[in-house]
Each structure stands twice: as C-alpha cells, then as structure tokens.
Design a protein around this motif. Structure first.
Motif, PDB file in Angstrom:
ATOM      1  N   LYS A   1      13.516  42.231  57.187  1.00 45.93           N
ATOM      2  CA  LYS A   1      12.596  43.349  56.962  1.00 45.93           C
ATOM      3  C   LYS A   1      13.011  44.086  55.690  1.00 45.93           C
ATOM      4  CE  LYS A   1      11.045  44.319  61.686  1.00 45.93           C
ATOM      5  NZ  LYS A   1      10.921  45.355  62.735  1.00 45.93           N
ATOM      6  N   PRO A   2      12.210  43.981  54.624  1.00 47.25           N
ATOM      7  CA  PRO A   2      12.568  44.633  53.355  1.00 47.25           C
ATOM      8  C   PRO A   2      12.542  46.164  53.460  1.00 47.25           C
ATOM      9  CG  PRO A   2      10.933  42.900  53.016  1.00 47.25           C
ATOM     10  CD  PRO A   2      11.013  43.138  54.484  1.00 47.25           C
ATOM     11  N   LYS A   3      13.342  46.808  52.621  1.00 44.89           N
ATOM     12  CA  LYS A   3      13.356  48.263  52.524  1.00 44.89           C
ATOM     13  C   LYS A   3      12.315  48.742  51.503  1.00 44.89           C
ATOM     14  CE  LYS A   3      18.411  48.547  53.214  1.00 44.89           C
ATOM     15  NZ  LYS A   3      19.684  48.936  52.562  1.00 44.89           N
ATOM     16  N   ASP A   4      12.128  50.065  51.464  1.00 48.21           N
ATOM     17  CA  ASP A   4      11.399  50.747  50.376  1.00 48.21           C
ATOM     18  C   ASP A   4       9.978  50.237  50.182  1.00 48.21           C
ATOM     19  OD1 ASP A   4      13.789  52.149  49.894  1.00 48.21           O
ATOM     20  OD2 ASP A   4      14.483  50.561  48.537  1.00 48.21           O
ATOM     21  N   ASN A   5       9.251  50.006  51.275  1.00 48.66           N
ATOM     22  CA  ASN A   5       7.828  49.653  51.198  1.00 48.66           C
ATOM     23  C   ASN A   5       7.586  48.378  50.366  1.00 48.66           C
ATOM     24  OD1 ASN A   5       5.293  50.851  52.274  1.00 48.66           O
ATOM     25  ND2 ASN A   5       4.629  50.694  50.145  1.00 48.66           N
ATOM     26  N   GLN A   6       8.482  47.408  50.490  1.00 51.65           N
ATOM     27  CA  GLN A   6       8.378  46.176  49.715  1.00 51.65           C
ATOM     28  C   GLN A   6       7.931  45.020  50.604  1.00 51.65           C
ATOM     29  OE1 GLN A   6      11.410  45.860  46.231  1.00 51.65           O
ATOM     30  NE2 GLN A   6      12.567  46.620  47.983  1.00 51.65           N
ATOM     31  N   TYR A   7       7.429  43.976  49.936  1.00 44.92           N
ATOM     32  CA  TYR A   7       7.045  42.751  50.627  1.00 44.92           C
ATOM     33  C   TYR A   7       7.278  41.576  49.683  1.00 44.92           C
ATOM     34  CZ  TYR A   7       2.643  42.332  47.967  1.00 44.92           C
ATOM     35  OH  TYR A   7       1.709  42.179  46.973  1.00 44.92           O
ATOM     36  N   PHE A   8       7.228  40.350  50.227  1.00 45.04           N
ATOM     37  CA  PHE A   8       7.492  39.162  49.425  1.00 45.04           C
ATOM     38  C   PHE A   8       6.209  38.673  48.760  1.00 45.04           C
ATOM     39  CE2 PHE A   8      11.261  39.007  52.084  1.00 45.04           C
ATOM     40  CZ  PHE A   8      12.222  38.580  51.186  1.00 45.04           C
ATOM     41  N   VAL A   9       6.360  38.287  47.482  1.00 54.46           N
ATOM     42  CA  VAL A   9       5.249  37.758  46.706  1.00 54.46           C
ATOM     43  C   VAL A   9       5.671  36.422  46.105  1.00 54.46           C
ATOM     44  CG1 VAL A   9       3.711  38.137  44.740  1.00 54.46           C
ATOM     45  CG2 VAL A   9       4.424  40.067  46.157  1.00 54.46           C
ATOM     46  N   SER A  10       4.797  35.402  46.261  1.00 54.11           N
ATOM     47  CA  SER A  10       5.040  34.093  45.650  1.00 54.11           C
ATOM     48  C   SER A  10       4.450  34.099  44.247  1.00 54.11           C
ATOM     49  CB  SER A  10       4.391  32.983  46.486  1.00 54.11           C
ATOM     50  OG  SER A  10       4.995  32.901  47.756  1.00 54.11           O
ATOM     51  N   LEU A  11       5.294  33.861  43.247  1.00 50.49           N
ATOM     52  CA  LEU A  11       4.861  33.885  41.860  1.00 50.49           C
ATOM     53  C   LEU A  11       4.384  32.505  41.422  1.00 50.49           C
ATOM     54  CD1 LEU A  11       7.779  36.055  40.415  1.00 50.49           C
ATOM     55  CD2 LEU A  11       5.568  36.817  41.315  1.00 50.49           C
ATOM     56  N   GLU A  12       3.711  32.456  40.278  1.00 47.57           N
ATOM     57  CA  GLU A  12       3.173  31.199  39.767  1.00 47.57           C
ATOM     58  C   GLU A  12       4.263  30.213  39.372  1.00 47.57           C
ATOM     59  OE1 GLU A  12       0.523  32.067  36.601  1.00 47.57           O
ATOM     60  OE2 GLU A  12      -0.996  33.031  37.877  1.00 47.57           O
ATOM     61  N   ASN A  13       5.430  30.719  38.996  1.00 47.64           N
ATOM     62  CA  ASN A  13       6.533  29.834  38.611  1.00 47.64           C
ATOM     63  C   ASN A  13       7.307  29.283  39.811  1.00 47.64           C
ATOM     64  OD1 ASN A  13       7.871  32.087  39.481  1.00 47.64           O
ATOM     65  ND2 ASN A  13       8.913  32.527  37.548  1.00 47.64           N
ATOM     66  N   GLY A  14       6.791  29.532  41.019  1.00 48.31           N
ATOM     67  CA  GLY A  14       7.438  29.016  42.226  1.00 48.31           C
ATOM     68  C   GLY A  14       8.471  29.947  42.815  1.00 48.31           C
ATOM     69  N   GLN A  15       8.766  31.038  42.133  1.00 52.77           N
ATOM     70  CA  GLN A  15       9.739  31.989  42.636  1.00 52.77           C
ATOM     71  C   GLN A  15       9.103  32.915  43.674  1.00 52.77           C
ATOM     72  OE1 GLN A  15      13.137  32.283  41.622  1.00 52.77           O
ATOM     73  NE2 GLN A  15      12.735  30.284  40.722  1.00 52.77           N
ATOM     74  N   SER A  16       9.953  33.509  44.505  1.00 50.93           N
ATOM     75  CA  SER A  16       9.530  34.544  45.450  1.00 50.93           C
ATOM     76  C   SER A  16      10.385  35.775  45.205  1.00 50.93           C
ATOM     77  CB  SER A  16       9.692  34.072  46.895  1.00 50.93           C
ATOM     78  OG  SER A  16       8.789  33.034  47.189  1.00 50.93           O
ATOM     79  N   GLU A  17       9.727  36.911  45.131  1.00 53.82           N
ATOM     80  CA  GLU A  17      10.481  38.136  44.873  1.00 53.82           C
ATOM     81  C   GLU A  17       9.864  39.290  45.650  1.00 53.82           C
ATOM     82  OE1 GLU A  17       8.357  40.016  40.926  1.00 53.82           O
ATOM     83  OE2 GLU A  17      10.180  38.822  40.652  1.00 53.82           O
TER      84      GLU A  17
END
Length: 360
Positions: free
Chosen positions: A215-231
C-alpha cells in the motif's frame, strides 16, 4: 454337461490359485515378524542409551547423587529388558498363530470391510433349479499399519506484515505503509525425517500460494510507463485505498531442527512434536501468477472502485530465503525475496514479510 464341466474346472483352478497365494502370504508375514524381533531389540537398546545419557547429565549437573544415578540406570536396564522380553513374546505368539491358522488369521482390532468375488450355485429360481452365477460379497481384510512413518504432511497458513527494501534507502524510507501492507500464504507441506534413528533433523518441502500486498503512501499509485517501467505517481483525486497485490506460486524447502518425543509399541514407532520447540531455515522458488491494483476514491461525492489487472513489469520468477521458529504448530515466520519486485527497475526493490505461520 460340457458347461458344468467347464465351470467345475474354473472353480478348481481358482481354488488352487487362492491356496497358493494364501500360503505365500502367510510365509511373507512370518518373515516380516521375524525381522521385527531384531528391530525391537535395537529400539529398546537405543531407548536405554538415551535414558542412561539423560541420567548422566543429571548427575553432572548435581541434580542427583552417584548412588541415585546407579539405581536409576539399573531400573532403566531392567525395564528395557522386560520390554524386549514382552514384545518378542507377542511376536512369537503371532507367528505361532499364523503357523497354526495360515494366512486366514485376521486380527479383530484391524478389521475393515472390502469385497470378494464368489462363483458357484446361488439361490433357486422360480422353477426350483439352483442358479449358477457370480456374486460380490463384503469380507474383512487387514488394514495395513505402517510401523515407522518417516513422512507427515500439514496444511500451512501464514499471515503478517509485508513491505519492500529499496536499494540505497533505509527501511524507514520505504514508500509503502508499514501497517497497511500485508501478506497471506497458504499451502501444503511434507515433513520427512532425514536420519533413521533420530528425528532431530527433518526436511520440509511442499508448495504455497503467496499473496503479497503493498500500500503506497502519500496518495500514490502504480503507473506502467511506455518504456516498460512501473513507478509511483500521485493520483489526481484523494485515494481512500491504493494497493498492489502480487500473487505467486512457490515451492518452499526447509531443514527443520528440534527435539521430539519417541513413542513405541509392538506395532508402531512414532515421533511427536507436541509442545516441542523447532526452527526451520531454507528458501523457496517459483513464479508469478499475476499482479493487480485496487484503487478506491470519490469523484463529486460518488464512490469509485477500480481493479486493474496488469503485469506492472513484475518479475516472472520468484526466489528467496525464509525461516521460522516456534512451538509445535505456531511459528514466527520471515521471508525475503532475492529477486527484485520489478524487472529492469532503475532502483531495485525486494519484498520482505514478517508474521505468524500455522502448521495445521
């Protein structure tokens, strides 16, 4: 007439085969009983050795005097000698019973019911003729009792806190909630005694389904980027809940250490872990079954729930180290993934879990 002769030949053949099998079965049972007599002596000698060692330890610790130790050793030797005599007498009686009655001897305390095939003349028909045919009837058979069970199995359930260790950062800097991130594990394990005459070391192996939540902190969520990364990125609305769950199927293997209680009878030898402390160290390997993210938030007073099933660039292969310690079936449990959570990530993160494990 020809049909009757054919049936008679079939019955005669079945009778001969059944007698031959019964004789061979009786011979095999006697041979097994003779072998048990040697095992009985070995077991009682081993038990006596352990009792004498325990008495010697008490003497060294000053718990008893030398005269008391000698008396206890004499009592232990007499008890084990009587055990050998009584248990061998039981075996001899069983051998004599088999010699006298053959393989037809069945012990009443181990009866179950099976089926047998009977061929011959049965009930009379309406015209008074006896009908030749085949019938299936229940009959007792001997339930096989395993003398020494070296392998046992358990249902394994584990729950607890989950988080991630980020390269170059302390655990206090984790981007995930400490109390909100949890894990759940459920599987099946087999426990096999490694050595023949001691249960101090066991090899545990099996399979488990792991569900690791972050469960991420600070109102964050995971996003899949076009380069294959997730942040992690900040969400546009106020999140009531943001959680990433990673599901794995793994195959744990542990070496387990700890004492146990030995109980022997003339039919069984069992090691019990009841109220015994044990420690297990090992690891696991498997693969990722899937990843999904759950988001809960409100837009203009309307509650929204999003369930997003994506790969999020999580690693397909999972492997790590694990350990547990506790009494009987309640254990403190820790596991640590050696593989990074995300593939080709700029900053590597590795999953870590701490909780309780229950062997049911």
């Amino acid at each position: 007439m020809r049909t009757i002769i054919m049936y008679a030949l079939v019955l005669f053949t079945l009778f001969i085969v059944e007698n031959a099998v019964a004789q061979e079965s009786g011979k095999t049972k006697i041979e097994n009983l003779e072998a048990q007599k040697t095992k009985i002596t070995q077991q009682e000698k081993l038990a006596l050795k352990e009792e004498v060692e325990a008495i010697a330890t008490r003497l060294e610790n000053g718990e008893i005097t030398l005269d008391e130790a000698n008396a206890l050793k004499m009592q232990a030797a007499e008890k084990r000698a009587l055990n050998i005599e009584n248990r061998i007498a039981i075996i001899d009686n069983r051998i004599a019973l088999l010699d006298r009655n053959g393989a037809e001897n069945v012990e009443m305390d181990s009866l179950n019911f099976g089926t047998r095939l009977e061929i011959g003349y049965g009930e009379k028909s309406e015209d008074g003729e006896r009908i030749f045919g085949i019938s299936i009837k229940e009959r007792p058979y001997r339930k096989k009792i395993i003398y020494d069970r070296r392998t046992y199995s358990d249902l394994v359930v584990a729950i607890g806190l989950n988080n991630a260790i980020v390269d170059g950062q302390s655990f206090d800097d984790t981007p995930y909630k400490i109390g909100g991130s949890r894990f759940f594990e459920m599987g099946w394990q087999w426990r096999t005694r490694v050595f023949k005459n001691t249960n101090f070391l066991r090899f545990n192996y099996g399979f488990s389904f792991q569900f690791n939540g972050l469960k991420p902190k600070d109102n964050q969520y995971f996003v899949s980027l076009e380069n294959g990364q997730s942040e992690l990125q900040e969400f546009d609305y106020d999140l009531d809940k943001s959680k990433l769950r990673i599901d794995n199927l793994v195959f744990p293997m542990h070496f387990e250490f700890g004492p146990s209680k030995l109980t022997t009878t003339d039919k069984t030898m069992r090691y019990s872990l009841h109220n015994k402390f044990r420690v297990g160290v090992g690891g696991y390997a498997g693969f990722n079954l899937g990843s999904r993210q759950k988001l809960k938030y409100s837009i203009d007073g309307e509650k929204v729930k999003d369930k997003l099933k994506r790969s999020y660039n999580t690693n397909d292969l999972v492997y790590g180290l694990s350990a547990y310690a506790g009494v009987e079936g309640v254990l403190l449990y820790v596991k640590y993934d050696l593989n990074p959570i995300f593939k080709d990530a700029t900053i590597e993160q590795r999953n870590i879990s701490l909780g309780l494990r229950f062997d049911l």
